[in-house]
Scaffold this active site. Structure first.
Site, PDB file in Angstrom:
ATOM      1  N   HIS A  79       0.848  -1.205   0.000  1.00  0.00           N
ATOM      2  CA  HIS A  79       0.000   0.000   0.000  1.00  0.00           C
ATOM      3  C   HIS A  79       0.873   1.239   0.000  1.00  0.00           C
ATOM      4  CE1 HIS A  79       0.754  -0.581   4.297  1.00  0.00           C
ATOM      5  NE2 HIS A  79       0.231   0.601   4.591  1.00  0.00           N
ATOM      6  N   HIS A 114       1.374   3.935   1.952  1.00  0.00           N
ATOM      7  CA  HIS A 114       1.892   4.692   3.098  1.00  0.00           C
ATOM      8  C   HIS A 114       3.417   4.804   3.043  1.00  0.00           C
ATOM      9  CE1 HIS A 114      -1.946   4.026   5.729  1.00  0.00           C
ATOM     10  NE2 HIS A 114      -2.061   5.042   4.902  1.00  0.00           N
ATOM     11  N   ASP A 171       5.833   4.594   5.048  1.00  0.00           N
ATOM     12  CA  ASP A 171       6.705   3.595   5.670  1.00  0.00           C
ATOM     13  C   ASP A 171       6.663   2.254   4.935  1.00  0.00           C
ATOM     14  OD1 ASP A 171       4.007   3.428   6.743  1.00  0.00           O
ATOM     15  OD2 ASP A 171       4.762   1.973   8.192  1.00  0.00           O
ATOM     16  N   HIS A 172       6.080   2.248   3.718  1.00  0.00           N
ATOM     17  CA  HIS A 172       6.071   1.044   2.884  1.00  0.00           C
ATOM     18  C   HIS A 172       6.654   1.294   1.495  1.00  0.00           C
ATOM     19  CE1 HIS A 172       3.553  -1.181   5.835  1.00  0.00           C
ATOM     20  NE2 HIS A 172       3.335   0.065   6.197  1.00  0.00           N
ATOM     21  N   HIS A 201      -7.447  -0.718   5.428  1.00  0.00           N
ATOM     22  CA  HIS A 201      -6.385   0.144   5.976  1.00  0.00           C
ATOM     23  C   HIS A 201      -6.121   1.272   4.975  1.00  0.00           C
ATOM     24  CE1 HIS A 201      -2.787   1.266   8.190  1.00  0.00           C
ATOM     25  NE2 HIS A 201      -2.076   1.158   7.094  1.00  0.00           N
ATOM     26  N   ASP A 223      -0.005  -3.895   6.227  1.00  0.00           N
ATOM     27  CA  ASP A 223      -0.654  -3.404   7.451  1.00  0.00           C
ATOM     28  C   ASP A 223      -2.109  -3.859   7.535  1.00  0.00           C
ATOM     29  OD1 ASP A 223       1.696  -2.108   7.991  1.00  0.00           O
ATOM     30  OD2 ASP A 223       0.904  -0.079   7.737  1.00  0.00           O
ATOM     31  N   HIS A 265       4.906  -4.628  10.710  1.00  0.00           N
ATOM     32  CA  HIS A 265       5.254  -3.942  11.961  1.00  0.00           C
ATOM     33  C   HIS A 265       5.368  -4.927  13.117  1.00  0.00           C
ATOM     34  CE1 HIS A 265       4.633   0.256  10.590  1.00  0.00           C
ATOM     35  NE2 HIS A 265       3.708  -0.274   9.807  1.00  0.00           N
TER      36      HIS A 265
HETATM   37 FE    FE Z   1       2.841   0.760   8.084  1.00  0.00          FE
HETATM   38 ZN    ZN Z   2       0.073   1.596   6.616  1.00  0.00          ZN
END
Ligand code: FE
Ligand code: ZN
Length: 248
Positions: free
Chosen positions: A61, A63, A65-66, A119, A138, A176
């Site tokens: 996805h 975001h 942090d990905h 998400h 996530d 995570h």
């Molecule tokens: Fe994340």
């Molecule tokens: Zn995420």
């Protein structure tokens, strides 16, 4: 090294405060992919240390942090970026659009794309049946699920049902290390669940030693995940809302 199924090596790269990047290597062909690279440098360093050439980036996805490492990894390696079709505009260096049922391939290892929105609206998971692994970003966490930023409890309930239907031995690679916090809520949600109690004892021990608790398995999540175990979308919604404000 995290366990991988037959032919697949999966290396865990911990980054930022609690992210895991997964580096995948097919022994048969030597092909290498990275899943959800939050950052580039530790991924390039790990691949170089092993003598692996990264050929693909898979994003679950959009975001930050990905996808934060997409541009630099692609610039350094020429890797192809495969990511959710529905999130193409938000994915740096986007190349290949992935939709429900599409296949992906890492050397001899085949994967199947599952759309698991909630998400984010376009979130995908990638299931590698022969390697007995699923990369869930996530959407599913150890004893938890992702927050419902761009979707509904009904969608997340469907996602949990589909993931729960995978073979129990399937290794679940989430993005995570949230297990201890999730587990505290799981104990509150199901105080009489002996499997959660036993798991939390093991998780607390592992974390006290500084060890990771991911990957998990589908079988373990069926027994201990209060979101996968929710009996209805309504119950999942109530549990998700409670977890959002839970102070364990
Ligand atoms: Fe994340
Ligand atoms: Zn995420």
């Amino acid at each position: 090294m995290a366990p991988g199924g037959p032919g697949l090596q999966v290396v865990r790269i911990p980054v930022l405060s609690d992210n895991y990047i997964w580096l995948l290597h097919d022994d048969a062909t030597g092909e290498t992919a990275v899943v959800d690279p939050a950052v580039a440098e530790p991924v390039l360093a790990e691949a170089a240390r092993r003598g692996w050439a990264i050929g693909q980036i898979w994003n679950t996805h959009w975001h930050a942090d990905h996808i934060g490492g997409n541009d630099a990894i692609k610039a350094a390696t020429g890797a192809t970026v495969s990511a959710p079709a529905a999130e193409a505009a938000k994915i740096p260096s986007f190349d290949v659009a992935l939709k429900e049922g599409d296949s992906v391939r890492l050397g001899a290892i085949e994967g199947r794309v599952m759309e698991v929105p909630a998400h984010t609206a376009g979130h995908i998971a990638i299931h590698l049946p022969d390697a007995q692994a699923v990369f869930v970003g996530d959407t599913l966490f150890a004893m938890g699920c992702g927050r419902l930023f761009e979707g509904t409890a009904e969608q997340m309930f469907d996602n949990m049902a589909r993931l729960s239907a995978l073979p129990g031995e399937t290794a679940v690679y989430c993005a995570h290390e949230y297990t201890q916090s999730n587990g505290r809520y799981a104990l509150a949600a199901e105080p009489d669940n002996a499997a959660i109690q036993a798991r939390m004892a093991a998780v607390d021990d592992a974390r006290a030693r500084g060890e990771p608790t991911v990957p998990t398995t589908i079988a373990l999540e069926r027994a201990t995940n209060p979101f996968m175990r929710a009996g209805s979308a309504g119950e999942l919604a109530r549990r998700r809302a409670a977890k959002d404000v839970f102070k364990g």
